[in-house]
Motif scaffolding. Sequence first.
Motif, PDB file in Angstrom:
ATOM      1  N   CYS A   1       0.810  -1.217   0.000  1.00 30.34           N
ATOM      2  CA  CYS A   1       0.000   0.000   0.000  1.00 30.34           C
ATOM      3  C   CYS A   1       0.841   1.263   0.000  1.00 30.34           C
ATOM      4  CB  CYS A   1      -0.961   0.001   1.202  1.00 30.34           C
ATOM      5  SG  CYS A   1      -0.114   0.356   2.765  1.00 30.34           S
ATOM      6  N   GLU A   2       2.170   1.100  -0.084  1.00 32.86           N
ATOM      7  CA  GLU A   2       3.059   2.247  -0.173  1.00 32.86           C
ATOM      8  C   GLU A   2       3.132   3.078   1.098  1.00 32.86           C
ATOM      9  OE1 GLU A   2       3.764   4.106  -3.832  1.00 32.86           O
ATOM     10  OE2 GLU A   2       4.327   2.010  -4.150  1.00 32.86           O
ATOM     11  N   SER A   3       2.508   2.626   2.152  1.00 34.20           N
ATOM     12  CA  SER A   3       2.592   3.383   3.401  1.00 34.20           C
ATOM     13  C   SER A   3       4.031   3.388   3.903  1.00 34.20           C
ATOM     14  CB  SER A   3       1.692   2.734   4.462  1.00 34.20           C
ATOM     15  OG  SER A   3       2.127   3.119   5.752  1.00 34.20           O
ATOM     16  N   PRO A   4       4.494   4.494   4.463  1.00 36.72           N
ATOM     17  CA  PRO A   4       5.848   4.515   5.041  1.00 36.72           C
ATOM     18  C   PRO A   4       5.874   3.949   6.461  1.00 36.72           C
ATOM     19  CG  PRO A   4       4.875   6.703   5.146  1.00 36.72           C
ATOM     20  CD  PRO A   4       3.834   5.820   4.497  1.00 36.72           C
ATOM     21  N   ASP A   5       4.703   3.603   7.003  1.00 37.21           N
ATOM     22  CA  ASP A   5       4.651   3.193   8.404  1.00 37.21           C
ATOM     23  C   ASP A   5       4.910   1.693   8.572  1.00 37.21           C
ATOM     24  OD1 ASP A   5       4.348   3.088  11.093  1.00 37.21           O
ATOM     25  OD2 ASP A   5       2.255   3.758  11.144  1.00 37.21           O
ATOM     26  N   LEU A   6       6.166   1.312   8.388  1.00 41.86           N
ATOM     27  CA  LEU A   6       6.538  -0.094   8.549  1.00 41.86           C
ATOM     28  C   LEU A   6       7.121  -0.279   9.944  1.00 41.86           C
ATOM     29  CD1 LEU A   6       8.208  -0.806   5.100  1.00 41.86           C
ATOM     30  CD2 LEU A   6       5.904  -1.391   5.875  1.00 41.86           C
ATOM     31  N   ARG A   7       6.659  -1.320  10.646  1.00 46.37           N
ATOM     32  CA  ARG A   7       7.118  -1.483  12.033  1.00 46.37           C
ATOM     33  C   ARG A   7       7.708  -2.873  12.276  1.00 46.37           C
ATOM     34  NH1 ARG A   7       2.393   1.512  15.552  1.00 46.37           N
ATOM     35  NH2 ARG A   7       2.327   3.385  14.248  1.00 46.37           N
ATOM     36  N   PRO A   8       8.847  -2.898  12.941  1.00 47.66           N
ATOM     37  CA  PRO A   8       9.413  -4.196  13.330  1.00 47.66           C
ATOM     38  C   PRO A   8       8.599  -4.802  14.470  1.00 47.66           C
ATOM     39  CG  PRO A   8      10.850  -2.369  14.036  1.00 47.66           C
ATOM     40  CD  PRO A   8       9.676  -1.756  13.364  1.00 47.66           C
ATOM     41  N   LEU A   9       8.322  -6.089  14.364  1.00 48.34           N
ATOM     42  CA  LEU A   9       7.551  -6.778  15.412  1.00 48.34           C
ATOM     43  C   LEU A   9       8.449  -7.779  16.123  1.00 48.34           C
ATOM     44  CD1 LEU A   9       4.069  -7.969  14.110  1.00 48.34           C
ATOM     45  CD2 LEU A   9       4.615  -6.059  15.643  1.00 48.34           C
ATOM     46  N   GLY A  10       8.408  -7.754  17.424  1.00 42.22           N
ATOM     47  CA  GLY A  10       9.214  -8.711  18.187  1.00 42.22           C
ATOM     48  C   GLY A  10      10.674  -8.291  18.212  1.00 42.22           C
ATOM     49  N   GLN A  11      11.507  -9.055  18.914  1.00 39.89           N
ATOM     50  CA  GLN A  11      12.896  -8.644  18.994  1.00 39.89           C
ATOM     51  C   GLN A  11      13.885  -9.764  18.806  1.00 39.89           C
ATOM     52  OE1 GLN A  11      10.913  -7.301  21.689  1.00 39.89           O
ATOM     53  NE2 GLN A  11      10.749  -9.342  22.575  1.00 39.89           N
ATOM     54  N   GLY A  12      14.974  -9.370  18.184  1.00 39.64           N
ATOM     55  CA  GLY A  12      16.153 -10.218  18.096  1.00 39.64           C
ATOM     56  C   GLY A  12      17.279  -9.527  18.850  1.00 39.64           C
ATOM     57  N   THR A  13      18.457 -10.138  18.798  1.00 37.41           N
ATOM     58  CA  THR A  13      19.579  -9.629  19.592  1.00 37.41           C
ATOM     59  C   THR A  13      19.967  -8.187  19.234  1.00 37.41           C
ATOM     60  OG1 THR A  13      20.981 -10.792  18.024  1.00 37.41           O
ATOM     61  CG2 THR A  13      20.618 -11.851  20.138  1.00 37.41           C
ATOM     62  N   GLU A  14      19.857  -7.821  17.944  1.00 39.96           N
ATOM     63  CA  GLU A  14      20.231  -6.452  17.555  1.00 39.96           C
ATOM     64  C   GLU A  14      19.382  -5.410  18.276  1.00 39.96           C
ATOM     65  OE1 GLU A  14      21.829  -6.427  12.913  1.00 39.96           O
ATOM     66  OE2 GLU A  14      19.762  -5.901  13.344  1.00 39.96           O
ATOM     67  N   ARG A  15      18.100  -5.730  18.354  1.00 44.01           N
ATOM     68  CA  ARG A  15      17.187  -4.766  18.953  1.00 44.01           C
ATOM     69  C   ARG A  15      17.396  -4.669  20.471  1.00 44.01           C
ATOM     70  NH1 ARG A  15      10.771  -4.569  17.476  1.00 44.01           N
ATOM     71  NH2 ARG A  15      10.519  -2.329  17.824  1.00 44.01           N
ATOM     72  N   VAL A  16      17.639  -5.822  21.094  1.00 48.76           N
ATOM     73  CA  VAL A  16      17.892  -5.821  22.532  1.00 48.76           C
ATOM     74  C   VAL A  16      19.181  -5.057  22.823  1.00 48.76           C
ATOM     75  CG1 VAL A  16      18.341  -7.277  24.541  1.00 48.76           C
ATOM     76  CG2 VAL A  16      16.639  -7.978  22.859  1.00 48.76           C
TER      77      VAL A  16
END
Length: 760
Positions: free
Chosen positions: A508-523
């Motif tokens: 849909c071309e929306s810029p609102d993309l969100r990461p869900l959940g976490q891996g080691t990089e995010r922690v």
Amino acid sequence: MSTAQTTTACIRVAVTSAPADLFDYLPPVPGGPVVPCAGMRVLVPFGRGRRVGMITSVAATSALPPDRLKRIDALLDRTPLLTDGDLRFVLWAARYYQCSPAEALFSAIPARLRRPEPVLDPAAPGWRATAAGATLAMADLQRAPRQRDALGLLRSQPAGLEDGMLRQRLGDCSAALRALASKGLVARCRIAADAGNGPSASAPNAEHPPPKSAQASDQAPNQDTGPELNTEQQQAVDIIAQQSGFGCFLLDGVTGSGKTEVYLRLIEGALAQGRQVLVLVPEIGLTPQLRERFARRIAAPMAVLHSALGERERELAWQQAASGRARLVLGTRSAIFTPMPALGLLIVDEEHDASLKQQDGFRYSARDLAVRRGQLADSPVVLGSATPSLETLFNAREGRYRRLALTRRAGQAADPDIQLVDIRGQYLETGLSHALLTHMDQQIEAGNQVLLFLNRRGFSPVLTCHDCGWVSECNHCDARMTLHRGRDQLLCHHCGLTQPRPLRCPCCESPDLRPLGQGTERVEDTLRKRFAGVPLARIDRDSTRRKGELERLLAAAQRGDYRILLGTQMLAKGHHLPAITLVGIMDIDFGLYGTDFRAAERMAQLLIQVAGRAGRADRPGTVLVQTRHPQHPMLERLLRQGYGSFAEAALAERAAAALPPFSHQALLRADSPKAQAALEFLRQVLVTARPLAPPSVEFWGPAPAQMERRAGRVRAQLLLQAPRRSQLQGLLATLLPRLRALPAPRHVRWSIDVDPRDLY
Ligand code: ADP
Ligand code: ZN
Ligand code: ZN
């Protein structure tokens, strides 16, 4: 038939990339200097080409008339690479795991020898400085800088340097060397493989450590004798050392109980009797730490075999073992096939570890083969673990293995205190509960180290569109692509597909993309903000991709350079990090409701192994396990009563369901780019197999694999299960040749996995 032909031997050859059988050939044109023997490689005509093969036996006659037999083109070896005993072992393994003899045999020898190349001459040509060269005033070479560099280098290595090493250090310097030689300053020489780079290289304690080493190292000047054993350790050593001939022992010792000390004493004993010893460790377990520990303690020459070695290093180490020069072989899975003429003791450390099972091609279990090899070599076998596999515990319970327990941690270390953190309804900061963060604060404040475990690398396991709900699915797999922020990509952990990180939703071309959940990089991100200024190391496959990086991070962690270690299961194994007082396990729930019947066993092993990193020295350790299922009976049992009690309960469940180790399995996997083809093929297999099978054999499936599509191929499987190993083996022995003879289904690949570890 002429008399010449009746005396002509027929030579049975396992031919690479050929069907599963052995093929008969005539000897090469007579008059050659070498008599063909089993264990030698040959070059043979096959189909329209030529293939490398290995002689498995020399028989008096063939079932085929001699005029139908082709002649061996050439013998590639002057002496057999494998002895009769080695051949027997490998061919047994090939039969058991339903692998072609050639594939098994050529997995058992160094990779380079799968090509028609001669075995390496362990003495490589090189150069050394002559007496005149050693005393020359270097100023005399001022106008010839290349000659000066070459001579300078050779003077620092009195034993000389091999050509390859010289090239590596100086680039192409052959003209300079020839010029030096014409002045009598350097001379050609042969450099034995175990001479390393000079006299100092052979002593592990010396100033220059040996180059990451394949070669045998000679006696070190100051052998360390190790701590005095405690009663349980001593008892284990005494009992195993008394064993003459085959016998299998389970060394069931909690983490840090001093299993390695027991191995070291047993090794010393076996070496003192003139025997060779084989020690297998899991892939991640073979760290420089462990190698050094063995080198410090064991005076005899040691060969180290692992997958990171170059082909040449690996082959030289293999030769050292096969010649009997290396007395101790320390290696990962494939080292189980190393020829060792005086083998007298086999040790498998972390026997429960998944990496001991080969997952493709020749799908053997190095642990199970170690037991078989111990039988053939009539030698004791020691399987060690803090979390033995249910198979091994069952064997011990049945009296096939003798169980020896180390119930206490060695030295001053106390058992860690394991607590559950109920995270239901709790606010989590990138997966970290308030309780866990508070404990971290305290330990960091107190100057201790903290280890956080999350078995998921990358930034987040999925990227989603907040406006339309799009999720980052892999085009080739039934799986999501993981967001890796470090490399700004989406990556499929199943097929390796990568895509640049999208800036807008592809739907849909929306810029609102969100990461869900976490891996080691995010922690890591969160921790760096929350614990600003506290040195942190992330240890996972991404952060350690560069060669030597894992070693560097672990060494720094051991020195105490990092206060927070965050990592995946790379951190779970064997590392001894004495300053860790708190281990946080972020997510254990994946193992509680997994579809694979081994999920709970794996969860328990991982939990106990990770927890075992806490409090390994004088400081006591705490382990916090975050879960949404604090009342799960298996988890409760594991924490309240320990792994042994968990294993008892898990075994009872397996018995009730007639699952391994109370039955035996083989898994036929098939895949194809075409939707129904794999399933269709397995249906045909089932039709073929049923009439061949005794009534006690059960068939499960065929059914689509749990992740049906992977890397663009649609996968299906058929599980065979029998109460007795012999029933299953009997069926496979008649079934597999028929399957191979079935008209090859187009685009379908299939494989057989005997004693599979994973059922997907
Ligand atoms: P495991 O292999 O069971 O994890 P290790 O053999 O690595 O255990 O021992 C853990 C630590 O305890 C090591 O630092 C080791 O040197 C030490 N250790 C082992 N046995 C003893 C002992 N009998 N007395 C004192 N320290 C010991
Ligand atoms: Zn969208
Ligand atoms: Zn994929």
